[in-house]
Write a protein that holds these residues in place. Sequence first.
Motif, short mmCIF file in Angstrom:
data_model
loop_
_atom_site.label_atom_id
_atom_site.label_comp_id
_atom_site.label_asym_id
_atom_site.label_seq_id
_atom_site.Cartn_x
_atom_site.Cartn_y
_atom_site.Cartn_z
N GLY A 71 0.81 -1.21 0.00
CA GLY A 71 0.00 0.00 0.00
C GLY A 71 0.84 1.26 0.00
N VAL A 72 1.94 1.25 0.76
CA VAL A 72 2.84 2.41 0.79
C VAL A 72 3.45 2.64 -0.59
CG1 VAL A 72 5.01 3.29 1.72
CG2 VAL A 72 3.34 2.23 3.25
N TYR A 73 3.86 1.56 -1.25
CA TYR A 73 4.40 1.71 -2.60
C TYR A 73 3.34 2.31 -3.53
CZ TYR A 73 6.40 0.90 -7.14
OH TYR A 73 6.88 1.09 -8.41
N GLY A 74 2.10 1.83 -3.39
CA GLY A 74 1.02 2.38 -4.20
C GLY A 74 0.83 3.86 -3.96
N TRP A 75 0.93 4.27 -2.70
CA TRP A 75 0.80 5.70 -2.36
C TRP A 75 1.91 6.52 -3.01
CZ3 TRP A 75 -2.82 8.56 0.29
CH2 TRP A 75 -2.46 9.86 0.60
N ILE A 76 3.14 6.02 -2.91
CA ILE A 76 4.28 6.74 -3.50
C ILE A 76 4.11 6.86 -5.01
CG2 ILE A 76 6.77 6.62 -3.93
CD1 ILE A 76 7.03 5.29 -1.15
N PHE A 131 -11.54 1.22 0.75
CA PHE A 131 -10.25 1.92 0.67
C PHE A 131 -9.60 1.76 -0.70
CE2 PHE A 131 -9.90 1.60 5.51
CZ PHE A 131 -10.14 2.95 5.70
N VAL A 132 -9.62 0.54 -1.23
CA VAL A 132 -9.01 0.29 -2.54
C VAL A 132 -9.80 1.00 -3.64
CG1 VAL A 132 -8.47 -1.49 -4.25
CG2 VAL A 132 -7.91 -1.87 -1.84
N ALA A 133 -11.12 1.02 -3.50
CA ALA A 133 -11.95 1.71 -4.50
C ALA A 133 -11.64 3.21 -4.52
CB ALA A 133 -13.42 1.48 -4.20
N ILE A 134 -11.33 3.78 -3.36
CA ILE A 134 -11.07 5.22 -3.27
C ILE A 134 -9.62 5.55 -3.60
CG2 ILE A 134 -11.00 7.20 -1.71
CD1 ILE A 134 -13.32 5.94 -0.17
N TYR A 135 -8.68 4.78 -3.02
CA TYR A 135 -7.26 5.14 -3.11
C TYR A 135 -6.44 4.22 -4.01
CZ TYR A 135 -8.37 8.00 0.99
OH TYR A 135 -8.93 8.91 1.85
N GLY A 136 -7.04 3.18 -4.59
CA GLY A 136 -6.28 2.24 -5.38
C GLY A 136 -5.45 1.34 -4.48
N ILE A 137 -4.29 0.92 -4.96
CA ILE A 137 -3.43 0.01 -4.19
C ILE A 137 -3.05 0.60 -2.85
CG2 ILE A 137 -1.18 -1.14 -4.16
CD1 ILE A 137 -1.37 -1.42 -7.17
N SER A 138 -2.89 1.91 -2.79
CA SER A 138 -2.51 2.54 -1.52
C SER A 138 -3.57 2.34 -0.45
CB SER A 138 -2.27 4.04 -1.72
OG SER A 138 -3.42 4.68 -2.23
N GLY A 139 -4.79 1.99 -0.85
CA GLY A 139 -5.83 1.69 0.13
C GLY A 139 -5.51 0.50 1.00
N LEU A 140 -4.60 -0.36 0.54
CA LEU A 140 -4.20 -1.51 1.35
C LEU A 140 -3.50 -1.07 2.64
CD1 LEU A 140 -2.87 -3.92 -1.45
CD2 LEU A 140 -5.06 -4.04 -0.23
N ALA A 141 -2.73 0.00 2.55
CA ALA A 141 -2.07 0.51 3.75
C ALA A 141 -3.09 1.02 4.76
CB ALA A 141 -1.10 1.63 3.37
N TRP A 142 -4.11 1.73 4.26
CA TRP A 142 -5.17 2.21 5.15
C TRP A 142 -5.95 1.05 5.75
CZ3 TRP A 142 -4.45 6.88 6.68
CH2 TRP A 142 -3.92 7.84 5.82
#
Length: 233
Positions: A147-152, A206-217
């Motif tokens: 998720g962090v990688y997705g956010w970056i 979370f994934v629907a809203i933020y994509g892969i980064s939603g996994l971190a949330w």
Amino acid sequence: MPNRIVSSIPNTITCLNLISGCVAIFMAFHLDETFGCLSGASWAMIAIGAAAVFDFLDGASARLLKAFSPLGKDLDSLSDLVSFGVAPAMLMLNTMLACGTQLPVAFACMLIPAFGALRLAKFNNDSEQATSFRGLPIPANAIFWIGVYGWISSYAYPGWFVMWVLIAFMCAAMVGRFKMFSLKFKNFDFHENFIRYTIIAAAIIFVAIYGISGLAWTILFYLLLSILRQSRI
């Protein structure tokens, strides 16, 4: 012979977990290269995800076939360390380097497998963790870093200091003494598994809203729910 074959099925699945982790480590060193139609970073995340699936299946098959063994327990821990400790650490190490962080600073990522190993050792020697966990399970740690990688990738690199804070936080979470509920289903009863269904629903949102980064949330939400649930007991 049939009994020997049946008893080897869970260990075979565990080895697939280990192989997936090794693939993820290799791909982590080739983040921007293309393999087929996907980047090395994408393959690394897929491989870690595949390892998580195999980690679930080896335990499920062992329970179904009643094929528990000390060998299987040790093999599972060794595989988890590679797939959910070393692999996400290498993903984060190479991501930090690609974002301009100096190598000595990026070496903080090495704490992830170190604390992951400590968490697994504690788990294997703690009879209280038969039905629940103390501290964040190491597969959840790996999902957080995906998720962090997705956010970056989607937003921006937060800088080495924020990465250090995240690493310290997740390392402390893995070896913490607070109780966390297991996400494994023994049945599909809604009331008995309400909190697990809540996590699944949160992950989807979370994934629907933020994509892969939603996994971190999702993992942070899992931590929060566990801590709040423990405070009410």
